[in-house]
Design a protein around this motif. Sequence first.
Motif, PDB file in Angstrom:
ATOM      1  N   LYS A  91      25.421  55.008  31.168  1.00 44.46           N
ATOM      2  CA  LYS A  91      24.648  56.174  31.571  1.00 44.46           C
ATOM      3  C   LYS A  91      23.586  55.775  32.606  1.00 44.46           C
ATOM      4  CE  LYS A  91      22.096  59.139  28.991  1.00 44.46           C
ATOM      5  NZ  LYS A  91      21.517  59.444  27.677  1.00 44.46           N
ATOM      6  N   SER A  92      22.940  54.624  32.368  1.00 45.39           N
ATOM      7  CA  SER A  92      21.912  54.160  33.301  1.00 45.39           C
ATOM      8  C   SER A  92      22.529  53.810  34.646  1.00 45.39           C
ATOM      9  CB  SER A  92      21.193  52.917  32.764  1.00 45.39           C
ATOM     10  OG  SER A  92      21.178  52.894  31.386  1.00 45.39           O
ATOM     11  N   LEU A  93      23.734  53.245  34.611  1.00 41.12           N
ATOM     12  CA  LEU A  93      24.410  52.840  35.835  1.00 41.12           C
ATOM     13  C   LEU A  93      24.744  54.064  36.691  1.00 41.12           C
ATOM     14  CD1 LEU A  93      25.188  50.021  36.830  1.00 41.12           C
ATOM     15  CD2 LEU A  93      27.523  50.491  36.113  1.00 41.12           C
ATOM     16  N   ARG A  94      25.219  55.113  36.009  1.00 41.87           N
ATOM     17  CA  ARG A  94      25.552  56.344  36.728  1.00 41.87           C
ATOM     18  C   ARG A  94      24.299  56.967  37.332  1.00 41.87           C
ATOM     19  NH1 ARG A  94      29.455  58.309  33.190  1.00 41.87           N
ATOM     20  NH2 ARG A  94      27.881  59.490  32.061  1.00 41.87           N
ATOM     21  N   TYR A  95      23.221  56.912  36.534  1.00 43.39           N
ATOM     22  CA  TYR A  95      21.959  57.478  37.018  1.00 43.39           C
ATOM     23  C   TYR A  95      21.438  56.689  38.223  1.00 43.39           C
ATOM     24  CZ  TYR A  95      17.456  59.766  36.968  1.00 43.39           C
ATOM     25  OH  TYR A  95      16.356  60.499  37.330  1.00 43.39           O
ATOM     26  N   THR A  96      21.612  55.353  38.184  1.00 41.21           N
ATOM     27  CA  THR A  96      21.198  54.497  39.308  1.00 41.21           C
ATOM     28  C   THR A  96      21.926  54.904  40.589  1.00 41.21           C
ATOM     29  OG1 THR A  96      20.862  52.665  37.786  1.00 41.21           O
ATOM     30  CG2 THR A  96      21.077  52.114  40.106  1.00 41.21           C
ATOM     31  N   LEU A  97      23.236  55.099  40.487  1.00 45.95           N
ATOM     32  CA  LEU A  97      24.029  55.494  41.654  1.00 45.95           C
ATOM     33  C   LEU A  97      23.503  56.801  42.237  1.00 45.95           C
ATOM     34  CD1 LEU A  97      27.695  54.602  40.630  1.00 45.95           C
ATOM     35  CD2 LEU A  97      26.188  53.407  42.216  1.00 45.95           C
ATOM     36  N   LYS A  98      23.162  57.722  41.342  1.00 42.37           N
ATOM     37  CA  LYS A  98      22.659  59.017  41.783  1.00 42.37           C
ATOM     38  C   LYS A  98      21.333  58.850  42.547  1.00 42.37           C
ATOM     39  CE  LYS A  98      21.303  63.211  39.710  1.00 42.37           C
ATOM     40  NZ  LYS A  98      20.796  63.671  38.413  1.00 42.37           N
ATOM     41  N   LEU A  99      20.467  57.979  42.010  1.00 46.38           N
ATOM     42  CA  LEU A  99      19.184  57.729  42.667  1.00 46.38           C
ATOM     43  C   LEU A  99      19.362  57.111  44.051  1.00 46.38           C
ATOM     44  CD1 LEU A  99      16.913  56.189  39.861  1.00 46.38           C
ATOM     45  CD2 LEU A  99      16.715  58.440  40.893  1.00 46.38           C
ATOM     46  N   CYS A 100      20.408  56.269  44.172  1.00 46.99           N
ATOM     47  CA  CYS A 100      20.581  55.497  45.407  1.00 46.99           C
ATOM     48  C   CYS A 100      21.326  56.258  46.499  1.00 46.99           C
ATOM     49  CB  CYS A 100      21.301  54.186  45.121  1.00 46.99           C
ATOM     50  SG  CYS A 100      20.305  53.041  44.163  1.00 46.99           S
ATOM     51  N   VAL A 101      21.900  57.408  46.159  1.00 45.44           N
ATOM     52  CA  VAL A 101      22.690  58.165  47.154  1.00 45.44           C
ATOM     53  C   VAL A 101      21.956  58.353  48.491  1.00 45.44           C
ATOM     54  CG1 VAL A 101      23.643  60.451  47.675  1.00 45.44           C
ATOM     55  CG2 VAL A 101      24.298  59.279  45.579  1.00 45.44           C
ATOM     56  N   PRO A 102      20.673  58.782  48.480  1.00 42.65           N
ATOM     57  CA  PRO A 102      20.008  59.036  49.765  1.00 42.65           C
ATOM     58  C   PRO A 102      19.918  57.809  50.678  1.00 42.65           C
ATOM     59  CG  PRO A 102      18.702  59.892  47.954  1.00 42.65           C
ATOM     60  CD  PRO A 102      19.802  59.091  47.341  1.00 42.65           C
ATOM     61  N   VAL A 103      19.868  56.599  50.100  1.00 40.16           N
ATOM     62  CA  VAL A 103      19.708  55.418  50.951  1.00 40.16           C
ATOM     63  C   VAL A 103      21.032  54.696  51.208  1.00 40.16           C
ATOM     64  CG1 VAL A 103      17.328  55.087  50.227  1.00 40.16           C
ATOM     65  CG2 VAL A 103      19.139  53.812  49.078  1.00 40.16           C
ATOM     66  N   MET A 104      22.083  55.088  50.469  1.00 41.29           N
ATOM     67  CA  MET A 104      23.360  54.385  50.601  1.00 41.29           C
ATOM     68  C   MET A 104      23.921  54.463  52.018  1.00 41.29           C
ATOM     69  SD  MET A 104      25.059  55.132  46.933  1.00 41.29           S
ATOM     70  CE  MET A 104      26.773  54.946  47.254  1.00 41.29           C
ATOM     71  N   ASP A 129      16.166  53.686  29.658  1.00 34.99           N
ATOM     72  CA  ASP A 129      15.314  52.528  29.863  1.00 34.99           C
ATOM     73  C   ASP A 129      14.935  52.437  31.342  1.00 34.99           C
ATOM     74  OD1 ASP A 129      14.139  50.093  30.107  1.00 34.99           O
ATOM     75  OD2 ASP A 129      15.658  48.984  28.974  1.00 34.99           O
ATOM     76  N   ARG A 130      13.666  52.787  31.661  1.00 31.83           N
ATOM     77  CA  ARG A 130      13.287  52.840  33.078  1.00 31.83           C
ATOM     78  C   ARG A 130      13.322  51.467  33.744  1.00 31.83           C
ATOM     79  NH1 ARG A 130       8.259  55.510  34.300  1.00 31.83           N
ATOM     80  NH2 ARG A 130       7.547  53.885  35.701  1.00 31.83           N
ATOM     81  N   HIS A 131      13.000  50.432  32.982  1.00 27.93           N
ATOM     82  CA  HIS A 131      13.023  49.094  33.569  1.00 27.93           C
ATOM     83  C   HIS A 131      14.438  48.658  33.916  1.00 27.93           C
ATOM     84  CE1 HIS A 131       8.870  48.188  31.652  1.00 27.93           C
ATOM     85  NE2 HIS A 131       8.777  48.819  32.809  1.00 27.93           N
ATOM     86  N   LYS A 132      15.376  49.086  33.071  1.00 28.33           N
ATOM     87  CA  LYS A 132      16.774  48.771  33.305  1.00 28.33           C
ATOM     88  C   LYS A 132      17.244  49.467  34.588  1.00 28.33           C
ATOM     89  CE  LYS A 132      20.939  48.758  30.408  1.00 28.33           C
ATOM     90  NZ  LYS A 132      21.378  49.242  29.089  1.00 28.33           N
ATOM     91  N   ILE A 133      16.847  50.735  34.746  1.00 35.78           N
ATOM     92  CA  ILE A 133      17.251  51.482  35.943  1.00 35.78           C
ATOM     93  C   ILE A 133      16.643  50.863  37.199  1.00 35.78           C
ATOM     94  CG2 ILE A 133      17.056  53.718  37.123  1.00 35.78           C
ATOM     95  CD1 ILE A 133      17.227  54.985  34.291  1.00 35.78           C
ATOM     96  N   MET A 134      15.360  50.461  37.107  1.00 35.24           N
ATOM     97  CA  MET A 134      14.706  49.801  38.246  1.00 35.24           C
ATOM     98  C   MET A 134      15.461  48.539  38.650  1.00 35.24           C
ATOM     99  SD  MET A 134      10.693  50.079  37.327  1.00 35.24           S
ATOM    100  CE  MET A 134       9.714  51.393  38.014  1.00 35.24           C
ATOM    101  N   LEU A 135      15.839  47.751  37.653  1.00 30.81           N
ATOM    102  CA  LEU A 135      16.590  46.523  37.921  1.00 30.81           C
ATOM    103  C   LEU A 135      17.929  46.850  38.579  1.00 30.81           C
ATOM    104  CD1 LEU A 135      16.922  43.374  37.445  1.00 30.81           C
ATOM    105  CD2 LEU A 135      18.154  43.982  35.374  1.00 30.81           C
ATOM    106  N   TYR A 136      18.616  47.865  38.056  1.00 29.52           N
ATOM    107  CA  TYR A 136      19.906  48.265  38.614  1.00 29.52           C
ATOM    108  C   TYR A 136      19.771  48.712  40.061  1.00 29.52           C
ATOM    109  CZ  TYR A 136      22.267  48.165  34.039  1.00 29.52           C
ATOM    110  OH  TYR A 136      22.824  47.779  32.855  1.00 29.52           O
ATOM    111  N   VAL A 137      18.717  49.490  40.361  1.00 31.30           N
ATOM    112  CA  VAL A 137      18.507  49.957  41.735  1.00 31.30           C
ATOM    113  C   VAL A 137      18.361  48.756  42.669  1.00 31.30           C
ATOM    114  CG1 VAL A 137      16.852  51.094  43.292  1.00 31.30           C
ATOM    115  CG2 VAL A 137      17.496  52.197  41.151  1.00 31.30           C
TER     116      VAL A 137
END
Lengths: 233, 110
Positions: free
Chosen positions: A2-15, A123-131
């Motif tokens: 779930k965090s991985l999918r959310y990370t991808l969503k966050l990164c779309v604008p900069v991809m 886990d916000r720290h996990k998402i930050m790391l993934y980004v």
Amino acid sequence: MKSLRYTLKLCVPVMASYIFVGLAYGMMMNKAGYSPLWTFFSSTFIYAGSMQIVLISLLAAGTPLYTIAIMTLFINARHIFYGIGFVEEFKKIGGWRYPLMALTMTDETYSVLCSAQYPEGMDRHKIMLYVQVFCYLLWILASTSGALLGEVLRFNMEGIEFTATAFFVTVVVSQWQTAESHLPAITGLLSAVLFFFLFGADKFILPALSVSVVVLIIHKDRIMIKREALENV
Amino acid sequence: MSETIYTAAAIGIAAIMTYLVRGLPYMMFGGKKGLPTIVLYLGSVLPPAIMIILVVYCLRSIELSVSPYGLPEIISVALVAILQFWRKNLFLSIFMGTACYMILIRTVFA
């Protein structure tokens, strides 16, 4: 997952910018005569797009290493600013993730992390790391692909180096549109043009950067006052 | 110095300097001390100055006194700036500007 999918969503604008600038950087390296392995090393170890692009012409000109060192400090000086907002946050994460996250902060990931909302139960720290890790790997992949693509493309690539100029022009325009004071940009332009005509094409950049720093320090109060006035509006 | 050693050294130095600026705030704040105001100030005002200097640096080899008087570059830079002002789309601006430049140097200014 779930965090991985959310990370991808966050990164779309900069991809898009990572992929496009990365591909173009790899092609420029290829055209300058460097094997894809150099592009891979440069992206893996430096991981700072603007500096990597400038480094192509610095290398071609056989620029002394100390000049490369000083120019890297200047060009990447803005990263000092990015780190400040995340010291407390990253410190809590600790361990091997702490230096990894500090050293993979870029213009793009900074903007993603600053604007990110973290839903309950994630886990916000996990998402930050993934980004951080996702963007890092994407940059290495895009630029190395660009270099490999340059090897196989039979198309005459003459003029592809203009991508670098175009990239910096877009950055200048976006900064101009959001800047509180235009004095820094005007100072940079005037000193660049002045020292270009005084010292010539190969020797103007360090004097121009140094004089800009001095001028901006002298005008510190003026710029700061303008900023405060704007904040109070 | 051989070409390979020079390239490797240059990449290594650029990497170390980049780690240094990225790591600085964490190292300084590690001791519970803030960064000097002047460093914070420069970190915020230097980027616009540097980026415009880099544009001049990219354009340094054009000859304004010899035909085509830098026109391919000037026209393409103007196109990029106008597109970026108007549409705010990084991909569109860079792609159209580079395409414009590549076409100009092959046709009108060949």
